[in-house]
Design a protein around this motif. Structure first.
Motif, PDB file in Angstrom:
ATOM      1  N   ARG A 158       0.791  -1.246   0.007  1.00 19.87           N
ATOM      2  CA  ARG A 158       0.075   0.174  -0.015  1.00 19.87           C
ATOM      3  C   ARG A 158       0.852   1.285  -0.115  1.00 19.87           C
ATOM      4  NH1 ARG A 158      -4.961   0.227   3.081  1.00 19.87           N
ATOM      5  NH2 ARG A 158      -3.786   1.374   4.530  1.00 19.87           N
ATOM      6  N   GLY A 159       2.078   1.130   0.477  1.00 15.91           N
ATOM      7  CA  GLY A 159       2.958   2.314   0.402  1.00 15.91           C
ATOM      8  C   GLY A 159       3.594   2.638  -0.840  1.00 15.91           C
ATOM      9  N   VAL A 160       3.585   1.865  -2.040  1.00 14.88           N
ATOM     10  CA  VAL A 160       3.978   2.338  -3.233  1.00 14.88           C
ATOM     11  C   VAL A 160       3.095   2.393  -4.376  1.00 14.88           C
ATOM     12  CG1 VAL A 160       6.237   1.024  -2.575  1.00 14.88           C
ATOM     13  CG2 VAL A 160       4.579  -0.160  -3.877  1.00 14.88           C
ATOM     14  N   PRO A 161       3.326   3.180  -5.330  1.00 15.41           N
ATOM     15  CA  PRO A 161       2.358   3.300  -6.403  1.00 15.41           C
ATOM     16  C   PRO A 161       2.008   2.143  -7.093  1.00 15.41           C
ATOM     17  CG  PRO A 161       4.244   4.982  -6.612  1.00 15.41           C
ATOM     18  CD  PRO A 161       4.664   3.998  -5.606  1.00 15.41           C
ATOM     19  N   LEU A 162       0.970   1.991  -7.525  1.00 16.77           N
ATOM     20  CA  LEU A 162       0.640   0.843  -8.375  1.00 16.77           C
ATOM     21  C   LEU A 162       1.629   0.491  -9.380  1.00 16.77           C
ATOM     22  CD1 LEU A 162      -0.913  -1.581  -9.153  1.00 16.77           C
ATOM     23  CD2 LEU A 162      -2.913  -0.157 -10.035  1.00 16.77           C
TER      24      LEU A 162
ATOM     25  N   ASN B 298      -5.103   9.533   4.102  1.00 18.58           N
ATOM     26  CA  ASN B 298      -5.098   8.722   3.131  1.00 18.58           C
ATOM     27  C   ASN B 298      -5.145   9.227   1.755  1.00 18.58           C
ATOM     28  OD1 ASN B 298      -4.828   5.947   3.464  1.00 18.58           O
ATOM     29  ND2 ASN B 298      -6.833   5.784   4.180  1.00 18.58           N
ATOM     30  N   ASN B 302      -2.410   8.764  -1.048  1.00 22.91           N
ATOM     31  CA  ASN B 302      -2.920   8.885  -2.727  1.00 22.91           C
ATOM     32  C   ASN B 302      -2.231   9.820  -3.387  1.00 22.91           C
ATOM     33  OD1 ASN B 302      -4.064   6.409  -1.864  1.00 22.91           O
ATOM     34  ND2 ASN B 302      -6.097   7.304  -1.963  1.00 22.91           N
ATOM     35  N   LYS B 305       1.566   9.361  -4.033  1.00 27.40           N
ATOM     36  CA  LYS B 305       1.594   7.946  -4.620  1.00 27.40           C
ATOM     37  C   LYS B 305       1.341   8.355  -6.122  1.00 27.40           C
ATOM     38  CE  LYS B 305      -0.343   4.904  -2.293  1.00 27.40           C
ATOM     39  NZ  LYS B 305      -1.092   3.784  -2.062  1.00 27.40           N
ATOM     40  N   SER B 347       5.795   7.628   1.910  1.00 25.38           N
ATOM     41  CA  SER B 347       4.361   7.240   2.569  1.00 25.38           C
ATOM     42  C   SER B 347       4.509   6.973   3.910  1.00 25.38           C
ATOM     43  CB  SER B 347       3.874   5.866   1.986  1.00 25.38           C
ATOM     44  OG  SER B 347       3.709   6.070   0.550  1.00 25.38           O
TER      45      SER B 347
END
Lengths: 320, 367
Positions: A158-162, B298, B302, B305, B347
């Motif tokens: 969840r901490g890195v971009p997809l 959150n 987002n 990221k 993050s």
């Protein structure tokens, strides 16, 4: 009359209304003028390409049959949950499942367009399910090692971009495969999407698990169920029921996220749009193509949200 | 012996995971060695040989300066990181403001404002961010007129080359203003004195040292501008896309938080004689902020990221610099591991900051 009062009741309100009306009028006029002059042929000519990619024309009936069976299975499932009223829901579900498995277009290299976005997000969600549930239990486990491993995986993903996960899968998967075996790009993307979906799913399921009162565990154990049976028959059904709306939301997000595969050259709906725009005939028609794309995404996401609301109501969440 | 069984089970799981990871790593290493590119981070100090369209990097002895092709891969990644931080910070600030406006629209008594805000939120949340970025870049910014026919409007110049905004800076008179503000703060119990001191500071500063704010409108030449702030089309597309996308989610967070404050709080405030605005400002808002902080964090995460989608519009953020580095050096695996570690650190630090803040504003139950 009430509407007029609500719009122009006080001076401040009237001013806001006038400003917004002027904005809407300007926007509508600009859109109308542009829409009349726009070259919509670029959408019309490539319509099959947008929806199924490069799938051969003669296999279109098969895809339609597949989608029909999928809808049938969905209807049966909803009927089984008593969200909609259909005769023989169980039979419908099994028939639909069988039909969609038989008619699934194979191999995955043929998938393209909206069909690819659909299949990729659906397959990732299905494959992520067991992993996600296991991670959700792991995160709550009494044993510290299991808990830490689950937390590390979930927070790491969840901490890195997809998009970086997608590239990681592209770079590393070939390194781990035996010599000579090459996985198609679609499958590599599927690996990344599955891991990604599992981490988010785990957090959703954890919410559901936390919503199940502790007394349920105690009741299950006092009936003499083993821990596995307690989870299978008592805890999980209640936990999943509570998170159905969240899971529908997650699926919609995943469906939108599949557009990222266009960045690594796959021809999903977005990738097809880029390919169409790269055609010298269609230079400068970005607005037409992107507006069409936005409408398709809106329509699909909107129907899934509608389904989610239907489910929420049917399951009686927040009412019972 | 449940304790022994627990220990054995944990050891078994840990061993299995470690064994699997090591096996994968060993396989990858030997495969890479067989291809003649052993796993190593030594490439980071090699010369990059490509240029970036914008961004500063760090050079020892020189501090922050533009990136040159003769710099190393590591310096390229640093430039990308700084670009990412720039767009993320700016995006968070602007998206929060826009989100507040939209939330106000959704809660407004005016049905037109409500409908518009709802249409905005639904349209934005149900289409992919990538599509929105493409729309901003290809269908809006690159469709602006060319430089010779640039649109100019109140000091703002719009063209295919990007957006030129007038720059507002502090002038000499700012000192007078600052002193006036300080005096106002110290004397705020006696309004007449306070405002008098503020006006005096402002006027004296203006008369002696010049205006407090300097507004430099860009001048348009044949080839470029002088003065003003230039946003490249890539930066503008990424910033607008992220802001408009995230603001829709932030608006829903604020709306949910305000609606989550129990109705009794409003009624209690009215019963104490507070008017509508004061009831909102003094009673409801502080409680809503408390509810909004975790989901807001959150959304910030987002946004941070999602800056990685700069690669789609050619903005040299960390991720798009990564893809150039990977192409040039052939070191995709090492580079992506590094880049993912950076994103993870970013993050985790954002969530650490927010968690600290959250602990401060969270309700403390005293017994």
């Amino acid at each position: 009359m009430r509407l007029l009062k609500a719009l122009f009741g006080t001076p401040g309100n009237a001013l806001v209304s006038l400003l917004l009306l002027a904005f809407l009028g300007w926007l509508g006029q600009a859109l109308l003028l542009w829409g009349l002059r726009a070259e919509w042929r670029v959408v019309g000519e490539n319509l099959p390409y947008f929806f199924v990619g490069q799938l051969p024309q003669e296999r279109l009936p098969q895809v339609l049959g597949f989608l029909g069976s999928l809808a049938l299975a969905l209807l049966g499932w909803l009927g089984g949950l008593q969200v909609v009223r259909v005769p023989r829901p169980r039979l419908l579900f099994l028939l639909g499942l069988l039909g969609s498995l038989l008619l699934l277009p194979w191999p995955p290299t043929l998938w393209g367009g909206l069909l690819l976005s659909f299949l990729l997000s659906g397959a990732a969600m299905l494959l992520a399910f067991p992993l996600g549930v296991a991670l959700a239990f792991g995160r709550q486990a009494r044993l510290p090692v299991l808990r830490l491993l689950a937390i590390a995986f979930i927070e790491g993903v969840r901490g890195v971009p997809l998009v970086s996960l997608l590239f990681l899968a592209f770079v590393t998967v070939p390194l781990f495969l035996p010599e000579g075996l090459r996985l198609p790009q679609v499958v590599r993307a599927l690996v990344a999407f599955t891991l990604f979906a599992a981490a988010y799913l785990a957090e959703n399921v954890r919410g559901g698990l936390q919503a199940v009162p502790k007394g349920q565990w105690e009741a299950a154990f006092s009936l003499g169920l083993t821990p596995f049976q307690a989870v299978r028959y008592v805890i999980l059904p209640q936990a999943l029921r509570a998170v159905v709306p969240a899971l529908v939301g997650q699926y919609i997000a995943l469906f939108k996220d599949t557009s990222l595969v266009a960045l690594i050259g796959l021809l999903d709906l977005m990738g097809v749009a880029r390919a169409v725009l790269a055609n010298p005939q269609n230079v400068g028609l970005e607005r037409e193509v992107y507006l069409f794309l936005a409408l398709v995404y809106l329509l699909v996401s909107g129907s899934f949200s509608y389904l989610g609301r239907l489910l929420e109501r049917g399951l009686g969440l927040g009412v019972r | 012996m449940p304790r022994l069984r627990d220990l054995l089970l944990q050891g078994l799981v840990l061993g299995l995971v470690a064994w699997g990871l090591l096996l994968l790593l060993a396989e990858a290493r030997s495969r890479m060695a067989a291809q003649g590119i052993p796993f190593s981070f030594a490439f980071l100090s090699q010369e990059a040989g490509f240029s970036l369209s914008e961004g500063l990097t760090y050079a020892p002895g020189e501090g922050l300066r533009p990136f040159y092709p003769s710099d190393t891969y590591l310096q390229a990644l640093v430039a990308g990181f700084l670009n990412t931080v720039k767009v993320a910070l700016l995006g968070i600030v602007v998206a929060t403001i826009l989100g507040l406006l939209v939330a106000a629209g959704r809660l407004s008594a005016n049905p037109l404002a409500r409908a518009l805000a709802m249409g905005y939120v639904e349209a934005i949340r149900n289409t992919p961010l990538l599509l929105q970025l493409f729309v901003w870049y290809f269908a809006v910014l690159l469709k602006l007129p060319p430089w010779e026919k640039a649109l100019s409007w109140g000091g703002v110049i719009l063209s295919q080359r990007g957006l030129v905004l007038p720059q507002v800076g502090l002038g000499g008179g700012a000192w007078g203003l600052a002193l006036g503000l300080l005096a106002w703060f110290l004397l705020r119990q006696r309004p007449l004195w306070a405002w008098g001191a503020l006006a005096l500071g402002l006027l004296l500063g203006w008369a002696l040292l010049g205006p407090p704010l300097v507004y430099s409108a860009p001048e348009r030449g044949t080839f470029g501008t002088r003065g003003g702030l230039l946003l490249s089309p890539e930066f503008a597309a990424l910033l607008f896309g992220l802001v408009v996308y995230t603001a829709a989610f932030i608006a829903e967070v604020f709306r949910g938080a305000i609606l989550a404050v129990p109705k009794g709080q409003w009624e209690a405030a009215y019963a104490l004689g507070l008017e509508g605005r004061d009831a909102f400002r003094l009673i409801v808002l502080p409680q809503a902020v408390r509810i909004a902080v975790p989901p807001l964090a959150n959304q910030y995460l987002n946004l941070a990221k999602n800056t990685s989608l700069g690669v789609a519009v050619g903005y040299p953020d960390l991720f798009s610099v990564y893809s150039t580095v990977a192409n040039q050096s052939g070191r995709s695996l090492e580079a992506i591991l590094l880049v993912m570690a950076v994103y993870l650190t970013l993050s985790l630090s954002i969530s650490a900051v927010v968690n600290t803040y959250n602990r401060r504003v969270a309700l403390r139950w005293r017994l």
